[in-house]
Structures are given as C-alpha cells and as structure tokens.
Enzyme design. Structure first.
Site, mmCIF file in Angstrom:
data_model
loop_
_atom_site.group_PDB
_atom_site.id
_atom_site.type_symbol
_atom_site.label_atom_id
_atom_site.label_comp_id
_atom_site.label_asym_id
_atom_site.label_seq_id
_atom_site.Cartn_x
_atom_site.Cartn_y
_atom_site.Cartn_z
ATOM 1 N N HIS A 142 -2.731 -4.552 11.117
ATOM 2 C CA HIS A 142 -2.849 -4.042 12.530
ATOM 3 C C HIS A 142 -2.395 -4.915 13.623
ATOM 4 O O HIS A 142 -2.217 -4.533 14.657
ATOM 5 C CB HIS A 142 -4.194 -3.565 12.746
ATOM 6 C CG HIS A 142 -4.528 -2.533 11.599
ATOM 7 N ND1 HIS A 142 -5.353 -2.891 10.515
ATOM 8 C CD2 HIS A 142 -4.473 -1.281 11.655
ATOM 9 C CE1 HIS A 142 -5.674 -1.622 9.892
ATOM 10 N NE2 HIS A 142 -5.336 -0.759 10.553
ATOM 11 N N CYS A 183 -3.314 -2.626 4.255
ATOM 12 C CA CYS A 183 -2.930 -1.097 4.634
ATOM 13 C C CYS A 183 -1.517 -0.991 4.505
ATOM 14 O O CYS A 183 -0.820 -1.857 4.287
ATOM 15 C CB CYS A 183 -3.712 -0.957 6.018
ATOM 16 S SG CYS A 183 -4.327 0.953 6.015
ATOM 17 N N ILE A 223 1.083 -1.293 0.047
ATOM 18 C CA ILE A 223 -0.203 -0.115 -0.054
ATOM 19 C C ILE A 223 0.737 1.216 0.045
ATOM 20 O O ILE A 223 0.458 2.374 -0.588
ATOM 21 C CB ILE A 223 -1.061 -0.089 1.180
ATOM 22 C CG1 ILE A 223 -2.001 -1.302 1.010
ATOM 23 C CG2 ILE A 223 -1.905 1.230 1.175
ATOM 24 C CD1 ILE A 223 -2.683 -1.325 -0.137
#
Length: 772
Positions: free
Chosen positions: A705, A737, A442
């Site tokens: 995450h 992400c 990303i």
C-alpha cells in the site's frame, strides 16, 4: 395533524458524484497540483456535498465527516498522536506528515490500516505509544464554521467518540485505558466547548464499539466520558451514536447524560426495538433512529419503514424522534439515479445516498401526519415504492430453479478433499519440486495507464476484441518474462484483463448487474464499484482459463490460476436483501467450483482462491461468529475441494486477529495461505508464538500500500522473525497483497529485493544444509 418528526444523517460520501475527490488527491500526490490548488478543489467538493444534503431537506446536516483520507486518522492528527518515526515535534500536523502517516514515505513506514468494523472501508490505526496528545487544530469547529459562513448551514459536527477512538488504537496496554482517557477527555472537552461557544446546537459522537463486546469497566468508562463531556459543554446537545448492531447494555447507554442516543434499527436483528419495548425510552432523551439501511443500495420498503416508525412513536414523542440512516452513507454511492444502462426494473430499485435522503424526507413527512391525512407527495411516493419493489421481484433472474435445486442438494453437507494435508503435500512436493521458502506474488501486477486506456477503448468498442486480446497477451508475456528474470518460483499471469477482483467475476456470472458510476471509497483514494447481486448466481462460461493457460504456455515454472473466493465476492458486492447471505454465498461457491474444475482440466495445478474479506463480514459480537464462520468455511470448501491431491489450493486473506479465527483458517483446508501482515507483522507473529499452524503459509514481507521500496535487510528481518515460530518447510515468501496499484519500476525493485532476501535466508545456516 401529528407533531413534526425531524430528519438527520450520520455522514455522506467523500468522493463526489464523479470521483472528483479521488482525482484531486491523486493529482496532489503525483505533484500535478500544489497544496493551494489542492485545498481549493477539496473545499469545492466539500461544499458541494453539503449543498446536496441541504437540498434534500435534512434537518440536521453532518459536518466534519469529510476527510482527506480517513476520519480516524483525522482524529489522531487533531490530537497530535503521531508515531515517533516521523520526527513530529508538535503543533498542527502538516499535509505532508498527514499523508506520510497514511501512505508512508522514503524513510518511514505507513501506519497500519485495517477494516472499519464489518465493512469494506479501511481506517488508519492510531499509534498511541510515546504520544503526548494535545489539541493541534479543532477540525470539527473549522467544518462547522465553514458550513455556516459559506452555505448558511447550522451543521451537526461529527466526531469519533473517545471510547471508540481508544478501542481502535494500538500501542497501549489495556491497563492504560483509563490513563489514556485522562489525557484525551480534556481535549475532547475543549473541542466541544469551542463548538458550543461558536453556536453549534448539536454534536454527534460515534461510538460503534458499544455494539461489540465491551470489556469489563467499559460501561463505567462510558458514564465517566459523557459526564465529563456534558460538563465541558453543558449547552451543546450531544448525540451518542451507535450502529452496525445493537448495544448489549441498553440501560447504561440510555442513562448517559446526553441529549440523544442513536440506534440502528436495520442491522440490530430487532434487539433495539425489543429493548425499548422491555425498558421503555427515557423521558427527555431524543431517539436518533436508524431506519434506512446506510450500507445497502436497495430502495426501502417504505410501508415497512413507516410501520417501524409508528412503533417507535408509541414509545417516543415526535418532538424527540430523529429519523436517519442506520449508519453513515459513506458506504454507498453518491447517487444511482442515472444508471440508464440497467434494466429499468432493477435501476428503479437502487438507491444511493441522495435517493436515501429523499426516502428519509418522505418518511419524516409521513410520520409527521396521521394515517388518514397524508399529502399527495407522500401518497405518490409510497405508491412508487410499492411499484418499484414489485417490478424488481417480478424479474425472472430473481429465482432460477436449477440454482435453487443445486444449493439445496449441497446445503448442510461440508465438502472434503480426498486426502489429508500431509498426504497431499507429499504428492504436491513431488510434482512441483519447489525450493525451500518458495517465492511468489499474490496475483495482480500494475494496472498502468496504458492498460486502463486499452480496456476503456475495448469497452467503448473503439478497440476490437482481437486487438484487445493481443494487447492483454503482450502484457502477460512481458510480466512472465520479468518474473522469470527476477527469479520468482511460482508465477502469476498478472490479471491485466481485470478491473477489480470481484467485478471481473461478477461480469461473467449470472445474477449480477453493474452500475456505471456506483463508486464507493475503500481506503484512501482507492474507490471500488461493487457488483450488484440481484438474482440467483450461476456459472455461464469459463472465466479465467484462457489467460492462465496462455501464461502457463510461456514458462516451465508453475503459474497459479487466480480466483476470488465466495465470501469475498459476497462481502464486496451489494447483495440482494430477500435471501439469507449464507444462501447467496453457496450459490457463488457452486459457480466457482465449476471454474476450478475447468482450470484443473486445462492443466493448471495451482489454483488460488482469494478470501481477503473472510473476516470483515463478521458480526461485531463474537458470540455470533461461530455460525458465520461455519458458513464461510462451507462455501470455501464447496468451491475448492473437488480437485485431485496433486492440485495445490492457495488462498489469501488480509490481516485479522489470527488467533481469533485460527480454527476457521485450518478448516478451510487450503494447502497454502498467505496473509497480509506487513503493517502489523509483529502482532501476527506473536499469535503464531501461541498458536501452531501446520499447513503452508506465507506472511506478507512488505507493504504494497506504500510506494516505498523496502530493503533486503528489512525483509530478511521479517522472514527471520517469522521462522522462529513457523516451519521453514511450509513457509512461503510473498508481498502482503496484490500489486495492482503500484508502478512497474517500484514493483520490480521490491520483488528483486524480496527474492534476494529469500536467497539470503536459504544460504544461511541451518537452511543451507536443507535437502529441499
């Protein structure tokens, strides 16, 4: 002399003035401190935030809004709602289990995380499937007792309301809503009854879902919920608190058997005041009036705020009026009084939580007196407010003629690419010759302690510009080599020079200012320092070209230019409140359009313009979405459509209800979109089974995450499911992400597994026979 008007607040920042909360959390997670020390330090932070509110003169101080991670997660843990994959056997949820739900562990993935309504705060989504709820610990009671015993504060316990908690949860069918209420209401009733027994006078139940689109039967559910809770704790004064908009069913809300109703008079577009004018406000009910912006950082126009209060006083007696912020102050910094590096005219116009509580005290004092008998303190405070606003508006940056002219020239006309996607795609395939299922990331790579230290020294002037640039180039070279060794198909330079994806661009554009300590919580311990858009936004100099061109010089593979999109910059900044947000978005888009042109001219043929916040700024009511989404598309296309057909425009966004905005995503006309999905992959794939998407797309195949390294087989499974609904010739493979918060070794290991998964799929039937 008038009757005394009291003040209240809905919540206060967790993080501490110097981010003590973040530092304590991360020290515990890394093993630097043990649980007893962690609990001791957290207690000190919790008590300090209560002292600050106590010193502000608040009449009702919220307790129980402090959290180790997230209040919705706290509520789930309090009721023993723990997914089965964690092996929970009942009883009080341990700290290790609590953080495993938030962050995952070696054997179980984390719970889904998503945006709290239309803010930049994230909450942990409760999973109800298979849960057997029970009260494991009365957390509001613990908070109430602590505040009373240690600080003498008779606090107002704060809870997530039952309807909102259910609506924010997953793992149950809509038809099971009432059955779940049957399970939860006795537990809520027990919490409130124990608070009543302990001597609490008030309790606040947050029901922001009431300001969104309620389903059939929800009005009756609200009546049932609060009738049962009032019965469980008849002496406890309940506040049903709404915010972020106005409720559509004002009459039902104000007829509930509660002591008070909280309404937002800042973000309601005048509808709450209109409802009071049309229907009145019931006798005996207290109005908790949100009159100060709980989400913005601008000092209030106290004259306008007091005028609003006077209107409310015409309908509600002073003894039944509570003045408060429009929402929790979680969304603003603790204080902005020490920002000495800013222009004094700007600094004086900023307000963090402490400054807002001071304004609230002034307004409560002014509202308690007649207009002709104000105290010297009130008179001086209001005069200072007027001077502050006048000084801000006199700044020349507030209105730049060239920027206003450019916006007017482009306003109302949607920008278009030269050719349709199918034609562009053919030219891009010819240019890039990428394999089937191309792999990429990303954008960002780990921001190590070494990188943060070098940047801090450079900012302080102890590392000169040339040395810092050499350091950044070394990081880029290292990670370009690593990406090639791992086998990624499209590379990135890593964004080592960037602290934050919005702050970086704001520092290089006109119209932005930056605080030194204006931190707010985004998720978990992740804190951000949003830029302040106070003037007209304008392009100054190229912002990303130097690092991107250098990275491209190191490899024969394509390197993406990385920009943050106009809507994300808008939504992740504190935005001026004297212009429509749509106009500010177009100013940002025009500045980014110039950066895109400079990148393309420098030979960068893939440019990613990220919009992770595209959906998060949408109103709570879907009826207001079309206008907002049109504006978002116009801004994105203004920024990105000035390129040639061979230049490939990428974008990235975080998980959203894809089917709700699929037409908007198509209208962006990006060549490739990547979507953060790993914590909710199944739900997103389901939407693709019902909606086709005919442009390039990458679905995040693992969760960045969480620190765990996903296996090849996990990612193969995700890819295979995606390809049941998506065209493999348009499918990209990527993390969900950026990798900024991860460590080097886990990042490399995860990416190696991701590339291995892509190769395994490519070599399997029917893909092995593909000519691509």
């Amino acid at each position: 002399m008038g009757s005394t008007v009291k003040s209240s607040s809905l919540g206060y920042p967790n993080i501490g003035e110097n981010r003590e909360w973040k530092k304590t959390l991360e020290a515990f997670w890394s093993g630097k401190i043990e649980e007893p020390q962690f609990q001791e330090e957290m207690e000190a932070i919790r008590l300090e935030r209560l002292r600050r509110q106590q010193q502000s003169g608040l009449d009702l101080i919220p307790v129980g809004d402090f959290t180790f991670y997230d209040r919705v997660l706290d509520t789930a843990a309090m009721f023993g709602i723990v997914p089965q994959r964690y092996g929970y056997a009942g009883g009080e949820v341990s700290l290790s289990l609590y953080f495993s739900m938030a962050r995952g562990n070696a054997s179980a993935t984390a719970c889904e995380m998503t945006k709290w309504f239309n803010t930049n705060y994230h909450y942990i989504v409760p999973e109800l499937g298979g849960a057997e709820p029970a009260l494991t610990a009365n957390l509001p009671l613990q908070a109430y007792r602590e505040a009373k015993q240690k600080l003498g504060i008779d606090g107002k316990p704060v809870l997530i309301g039952p309807l909102t908690f259910l609506k924010l949860s997953k793992g149950y069918a809509a038809s099971e809503t009432d059955a779940w209420l049957d399970r939860l209401l006795p537990l809520y009733g027990q919490v409130l009854a124990e608070l009543q027994a302990a001597g609490a006078a008030w309790a606040q139940l947050d029901e922001p879902v009431v300001c969104g689109d309620l389903a059939e039967g929800d009005a009756a559910r609200l009546q049932r919920i609060y009738a049962e809770l009032a019965k469980a704790a008849p002496e406890l004064k309940l506040i049903v608190q709404t915010y972020f908009d106005a409720p559509d069913d004002y009459k039902t809300l104000t007829s509930l058997p509660v002591a008070a109703v909280g309404l937002d008079f800042v973000h309601d577009r005048g509808r709450n005041l209109q409802a009071i004018a049309e229907h009145g406000f019931p006798d005996g009910l207290t109005l908790a009036a949100g009159i100060l912006d709980g989400r913005g950082i601008w000092r209030a126009d106290l004259d306008a705020a007091l005028a609003l209060v006077r209107q409310l006083q015409a309908a509600v007696p002073a003894e039944r009026l509570l003045l408060q912020p429009s929402s929790s102050l979680l969304h603003v910094p603790v204080s902005l009084s020490g920002e000495a590096k800013l222009d004094p005219a700007l600094q004086g116009a900023l307000a963090g939580a402490d400054e807002k509580l001071a304004e609230l005290a002034l307004l409560a004092a002014a509202a308690s007196l007649d207009a002709d008998e104000q105290s010297e303190t009130v008179t001086a405070g209001f005069a200072a407010s007027r001077e502050t606003l006048a000084a801000l508006n006199a700044l020349p940056e507030r209105r730049v003629a060239a920027v206003r002219d450019s916006v007017e020239q482009h306003g109302g006309k949607r920008s278009e690419r030269t050719s349709a996607f199918a034609e562009r795609r053919a030219e891009q395939q010819e240019r890039w010759r990428l394999p089937l299922l191309p792999t990429t990331t990303i954008g960002s790579f780990p921001q190590t302690a070494e990188i943060r230290s070098a940047r801090a020294k450079w900012r302080k002037g102890t590392l000169d510009e040339a040395s810092y640039e050499t350091f950044i180039r070394e990081q880029i070279q290292d990670w370009i080599s690593l990406q090639e060794e791992i086998g990624l198909d499209v590379l990135v330079h890593g964004e080592f020079e960037r602290t934050d994806m919005v702050e970086f661009f704001g520092e290089k554009l006109a119209g932005f200012a930056f605080t030194s300590n204006g931190w707010v919580q985004s998720y978990g311990s992740r804190c951000v320092k949003p830029p302040v858009i106070y003037g007209d936004v304008d392009f100054v100099d190229p912002m990303t070209v130097q690092e991107t061109v250098y990275a491209q010089s190191l490899t024969g593979k394509p390197v993406k230019g990385m920009l943050t999109g106009p809507i994300t910059i808008l939504n992740w900044s504190f935005v001026r409140n004297d212009l429509p947000r749509s106009e500010v978005a177009l100013q940002i888009a025009l500045a980014l359009r110039q950066e895109v042109a400079v990148l393309e001219h420098a030979g960068i043929g893939m440019i990613q313009v990220d919009e992770p916040a595209l959906r998060e700024g949408l109103p709570l009511k879907k009826s207001r979405w079309p206008e907002e989404l049109r504006g978002a598309v116009d801004a994105f296309r203004l920024a990105t459509t000035g390129v040639s057909d061979t230049t490939q425009i990428h974008t990235h966004m975080c998980y959203c209800e894809f089917s709700d905005i699929i037409d908007t995503i198509r209208d962006l006309d990006a060549d490739v979109i990547s979507i953060e999905t790993s914590r909710s992959h199944g739900e997103l794939i389901h939407s693709f089974e019902e909606n086709t998407y005919e442009k390039g797309i990458g679905l995040g195949v693992y969760d960045i995450h969480s620190p765990r390294v996903p296996s090849v087989s996990e990612m193969v499974s995700m890819i295979e499911r995606s390809l049941r609904s998506l065209d493999p010739e348009l499918f990209w493979i990527n993390p969900d992400c950026g990798l900024k918060t991860r460590g080097r070794e886990e990042t490399a290991a995860s990416l190696r597994n991701m590339v291995a998964a892509a190769r395994e799929i490519r070599s399997s039937k029917p893909f092995a026979a593909s000519p691509l």
